[in-house]
Design a protein around this motif. Structure first.
Motif, PDB file in Angstrom:
ATOM      1  N   LEU A  73      38.746  35.348  81.074  1.00 42.16           N
ATOM      2  CA  LEU A  73      40.184  35.511  81.169  1.00 42.16           C
ATOM      3  C   LEU A  73      40.770  34.283  81.860  1.00 42.16           C
ATOM      4  CD1 LEU A  73      42.190  37.719  80.372  1.00 42.16           C
ATOM      5  CD2 LEU A  73      41.911  38.708  82.630  1.00 42.16           C
ATOM      6  N   TYR A  74      41.739  33.653  81.212  1.00 42.84           N
ATOM      7  CA  TYR A  74      42.396  32.465  81.753  1.00 42.84           C
ATOM      8  C   TYR A  74      43.844  32.821  82.059  1.00 42.84           C
ATOM      9  CZ  TYR A  74      38.254  30.052  80.189  1.00 42.84           C
ATOM     10  OH  TYR A  74      36.943  29.665  80.029  1.00 42.84           O
ATOM     11  N   GLY A  75      44.324  32.407  83.221  1.00 45.33           N
ATOM     12  CA  GLY A  75      45.676  32.765  83.645  1.00 45.33           C
ATOM     13  C   GLY A  75      46.585  31.561  83.799  1.00 45.33           C
ATOM     14  N   PHE A  76      47.890  31.795  83.566  1.00 44.99           N
ATOM     15  CA  PHE A  76      48.875  30.723  83.599  1.00 44.99           C
ATOM     16  C   PHE A  76      50.158  31.202  84.260  1.00 44.99           C
ATOM     17  CE2 PHE A  76      46.175  30.603  79.887  1.00 44.99           C
ATOM     18  CZ  PHE A  76      45.538  29.389  80.075  1.00 44.99           C
ATOM     19  N   GLY A  77      50.785  30.303  84.989  1.00 51.61           N
ATOM     20  CA  GLY A  77      52.031  30.623  85.670  1.00 51.61           C
ATOM     21  C   GLY A  77      53.243  30.594  84.756  1.00 51.61           C
ATOM     22  N   THR A  78      53.163  29.814  83.663  1.00 51.49           N
ATOM     23  CA  THR A  78      54.307  29.700  82.752  1.00 51.49           C
ATOM     24  C   THR A  78      53.859  29.878  81.299  1.00 51.49           C
ATOM     25  OG1 THR A  78      54.063  27.310  82.430  1.00 51.49           O
ATOM     26  CG2 THR A  78      55.425  28.026  84.297  1.00 51.49           C
ATOM     27  N   ALA A  79      54.814  30.247  80.472  1.00 60.14           N
ATOM     28  CA  ALA A  79      54.533  30.418  79.046  1.00 60.14           C
ATOM     29  C   ALA A  79      54.202  29.071  78.398  1.00 60.14           C
ATOM     30  CB  ALA A  79      55.731  31.062  78.350  1.00 60.14           C
ATOM     31  N   GLN A  80      54.846  27.984  78.883  1.00 57.96           N
ATOM     32  CA  GLN A  80      54.572  26.659  78.326  1.00 57.96           C
ATOM     33  C   GLN A  80      53.137  26.242  78.589  1.00 57.96           C
ATOM     34  OE1 GLN A  80      57.171  27.300  80.379  1.00 57.96           O
ATOM     35  NE2 GLN A  80      58.965  26.984  79.104  1.00 57.96           N
ATOM     36  N   GLU A  81      52.637  26.563  79.783  1.00 57.90           N
ATOM     37  CA  GLU A  81      51.263  26.191  80.115  1.00 57.90           C
ATOM     38  C   GLU A  81      50.274  26.961  79.233  1.00 57.90           C
ATOM     39  OE1 GLU A  81      48.664  25.258  84.088  1.00 57.90           O
ATOM     40  OE2 GLU A  81      49.918  27.054  84.137  1.00 57.90           O
ATOM     41  N   ARG A  82      50.544  28.244  79.028  1.00 54.81           N
ATOM     42  CA  ARG A  82      49.660  29.037  78.166  1.00 54.81           C
ATOM     43  C   ARG A  82      49.694  28.516  76.730  1.00 54.81           C
ATOM     44  NH1 ARG A  82      50.202  35.476  77.336  1.00 54.81           N
ATOM     45  NH2 ARG A  82      52.200  34.824  76.501  1.00 54.81           N
ATOM     46  N   GLN A  83      50.883  28.164  76.241  1.00 57.00           N
ATOM     47  CA  GLN A  83      51.004  27.638  74.886  1.00 57.00           C
ATOM     48  C   GLN A  83      50.254  26.320  74.741  1.00 57.00           C
ATOM     49  OE1 GLN A  83      52.081  29.219  72.237  1.00 57.00           O
ATOM     50  NE2 GLN A  83      51.456  27.471  71.009  1.00 57.00           N
ATOM     51  N   ALA A  84      50.363  25.457  75.743  1.00 52.47           N
ATOM     52  CA  ALA A  84      49.632  24.177  75.718  1.00 52.47           C
ATOM     53  C   ALA A  84      48.129  24.436  75.696  1.00 52.47           C
ATOM     54  CB  ALA A  84      50.010  23.327  76.921  1.00 52.47           C
ATOM     55  N   PHE A  85      47.667  25.411  76.484  1.00 50.31           N
ATOM     56  CA  PHE A  85      46.253  25.784  76.517  1.00 50.31           C
ATOM     57  C   PHE A  85      45.804  26.242  75.133  1.00 50.31           C
ATOM     58  CE2 PHE A  85      42.945  29.041  77.078  1.00 50.31           C
ATOM     59  CZ  PHE A  85      42.029  28.374  77.870  1.00 50.31           C
ATOM     60  N   ARG A  86      46.605  27.072  74.503  1.00 48.36           N
ATOM     61  CA  ARG A  86      46.267  27.579  73.160  1.00 48.36           C
ATOM     62  C   ARG A  86      46.181  26.449  72.144  1.00 48.36           C
ATOM     63  NH1 ARG A  86      50.017  33.091  73.107  1.00 48.36           N
ATOM     64  NH2 ARG A  86      48.511  34.377  74.227  1.00 48.36           N
ATOM     65  N   GLU A  87      47.090  25.487  72.234  1.00 43.04           N
ATOM     66  CA  GLU A  87      47.049  24.343  71.320  1.00 43.04           C
ATOM     67  C   GLU A  87      45.813  23.483  71.586  1.00 43.04           C
ATOM     68  OE1 GLU A  87      48.850  23.820  68.677  1.00 43.04           O
ATOM     69  OE2 GLU A  87      50.229  25.472  69.063  1.00 43.04           O
ATOM     70  N   LEU A  88      45.477  23.309  72.854  1.00 38.45           N
ATOM     71  CA  LEU A  88      44.323  22.482  73.214  1.00 38.45           C
ATOM     72  C   LEU A  88      43.016  23.083  72.699  1.00 38.45           C
ATOM     73  CD1 LEU A  88      45.312  21.463  76.843  1.00 38.45           C
ATOM     74  CD2 LEU A  88      44.883  19.881  74.951  1.00 38.45           C
ATOM     75  N   ILE A  89      42.828  24.402  72.846  1.00 38.53           N
ATOM     76  CA  ILE A  89      41.548  25.004  72.440  1.00 38.53           C
ATOM     77  C   ILE A  89      41.389  25.085  70.922  1.00 38.53           C
ATOM     78  CG2 ILE A  89      41.183  26.228  74.600  1.00 38.53           C
ATOM     79  CD1 ILE A  89      42.093  28.812  73.207  1.00 38.53           C
ATOM     80  N   LYS A  90      42.450  24.840  70.176  1.00 36.07           N
ATOM     81  CA  LYS A  90      42.346  24.793  68.715  1.00 36.07           C
ATOM     82  C   LYS A  90      41.682  23.504  68.249  1.00 36.07           C
ATOM     83  CE  LYS A  90      46.542  27.456  67.715  1.00 36.07           C
ATOM     84  NZ  LYS A  90      47.911  27.342  67.171  1.00 36.07           N
ATOM     85  N   ILE A  91      41.679  22.487  69.097  1.00 41.52           N
ATOM     86  CA  ILE A  91      41.151  21.179  68.730  1.00 41.52           C
ATOM     87  C   ILE A  91      39.632  21.195  68.806  1.00 41.52           C
ATOM     88  CG2 ILE A  91      41.106  18.739  69.372  1.00 41.52           C
ATOM     89  CD1 ILE A  91      43.963  19.188  70.478  1.00 41.52           C
ATOM     90  N   SER A  92      39.002  20.696  67.783  1.00 42.72           N
ATOM     91  CA  SER A  92      37.549  20.638  67.727  1.00 42.72           C
ATOM     92  C   SER A  92      36.996  19.836  68.905  1.00 42.72           C
ATOM     93  CB  SER A  92      37.129  19.982  66.410  1.00 42.72           C
ATOM     94  OG  SER A  92      35.736  19.813  66.376  1.00 42.72           O
ATOM     95  N   GLY A  93      36.031  20.401  69.592  1.00 42.71           N
ATOM     96  CA  GLY A  93      35.406  19.720  70.721  1.00 42.71           C
ATOM     97  C   GLY A  93      36.088  19.970  72.057  1.00 42.71           C
ATOM     98  N   VAL A  94      37.212  20.692  72.045  1.00 45.56           N
ATOM     99  CA  VAL A  94      37.912  21.015  73.287  1.00 45.56           C
ATOM    100  C   VAL A  94      37.801  22.518  73.516  1.00 45.56           C
ATOM    101  CG1 VAL A  94      40.117  21.007  74.527  1.00 45.56           C
ATOM    102  CG2 VAL A  94      39.526  19.112  73.010  1.00 45.56           C
ATOM    103  N   GLY A  95      37.005  22.884  74.500  1.00 43.61           N
ATOM    104  CA  GLY A  95      36.840  24.292  74.835  1.00 43.61           C
ATOM    105  C   GLY A  95      37.802  24.701  75.938  1.00 43.61           C
ATOM    106  N   PRO A  96      37.750  25.969  76.324  1.00 38.97           N
ATOM    107  CA  PRO A  96      38.642  26.461  77.370  1.00 38.97           C
ATOM    108  C   PRO A  96      38.492  25.713  78.701  1.00 38.97           C
ATOM    109  CG  PRO A  96      37.576  28.287  76.259  1.00 38.97           C
ATOM    110  CD  PRO A  96      36.952  27.042  75.741  1.00 38.97           C
ATOM    111  N   ARG A  97      37.268  25.379  79.069  1.00 40.34           N
ATOM    112  CA  ARG A  97      37.042  24.683  80.339  1.00 40.34           C
ATOM    113  C   ARG A  97      37.680  23.287  80.323  1.00 40.34           C
ATOM    114  NH1 ARG A  97      31.509  25.445  83.371  1.00 40.34           N
ATOM    115  NH2 ARG A  97      32.205  27.489  82.758  1.00 40.34           N
TER     116      ARG A  97
END
Length: 190
Positions: free
Chosen positions: A60-84
């Motif tokens: 479970l990953y937590g975020f203070g803002t909706a923009q941060e969560r959206q950026a996280f979601r976009e980042l993990i869609k990229i090949s080779g970029v995991g949640p960490r």
């Protein structure tokens, strides 16, 4: 599945926090920017979350803002970029800084984040183009291509984003690139 947690903050051990939601304690990984904005232990906290299920774990990953969560979601869609790695990027630079780096195609800013090499940075810039809040940041101030070129020149000369954006605002809208750079440098030297 789990989109938001609201409860009492029980523990803060960066980058992990423990949130008690009516008797159930959730371990949540957070970016450092979210971590620094958390209330004191024992206080009420509300976090937007992203639930990720892997073969060997449920995280479970937590975020203070909706923009941060959206950026996280976009980042993990990229090949080779995991949640960490995505969390590391968001810890190393804010969402606005990331959006500016993407809109200005500045790989150097991303390479400063631990764990991000030159190739990964270039792939991030390519794949995130236009996906972070319609290129939030300084580019929003650049009304046309001339202003974008002037902005690039000021940043290349070593001025920071704030200084460059302030100088850009003071320029007439229809100014040419070379004249705009001269006027911007004049205003920055005052």
């Amino acid at each position: 599945m789990i989109g938001k947690l609201t409860g009492t903050l029980l523990e803060k051990n960066p980058p992990e926090v423990l949130v008690d939601c009516h008797g159930v304690g959730y371990e949540v990984q957070v970016s450092m920017s979210t971590f620094y904005n958390l209330p004191a232990v024992g206080e009420r906290v509300s976090l937007l979350t992203q639930f990720i299920v892997r073969e060997d774990a449920q995280l479970l990953y937590g975020f203070g803002t909706a923009q941060e969560r959206q950026a996280f979601r976009e980042l993990i869609k990229i090949s080779g970029v995991g949640p960490r790695t995505a969390l590391s990027i968001l810890s190393g630079m804010g969402v606005t800084d990331l959006a500016q780096a993407v809109s200005l195609q500045e790989a150097g800013r991303l390479v400063k984040v631990p764990g991000i090499g030159k190739k990964t940075a270039e792939r991030l810039l390519l794949e995130l183009k236009g996906k972070l809040g319609a290129d939030v940041g300084v580019r929003a101030h650049a009304a046309n291509d001339n202003q974008a070129d002037i902005l690039q020149a000021l940043l290349a000369l070593g001025y920071n984003d704030k200084e460059a954006a302030a100088a850009l605002k003071a320029l007439p809208a229809d100014v040419g690139v070379s004249e705009g750079i001269k006027l911007a440098l004049k205003s920055l030297s005052k």
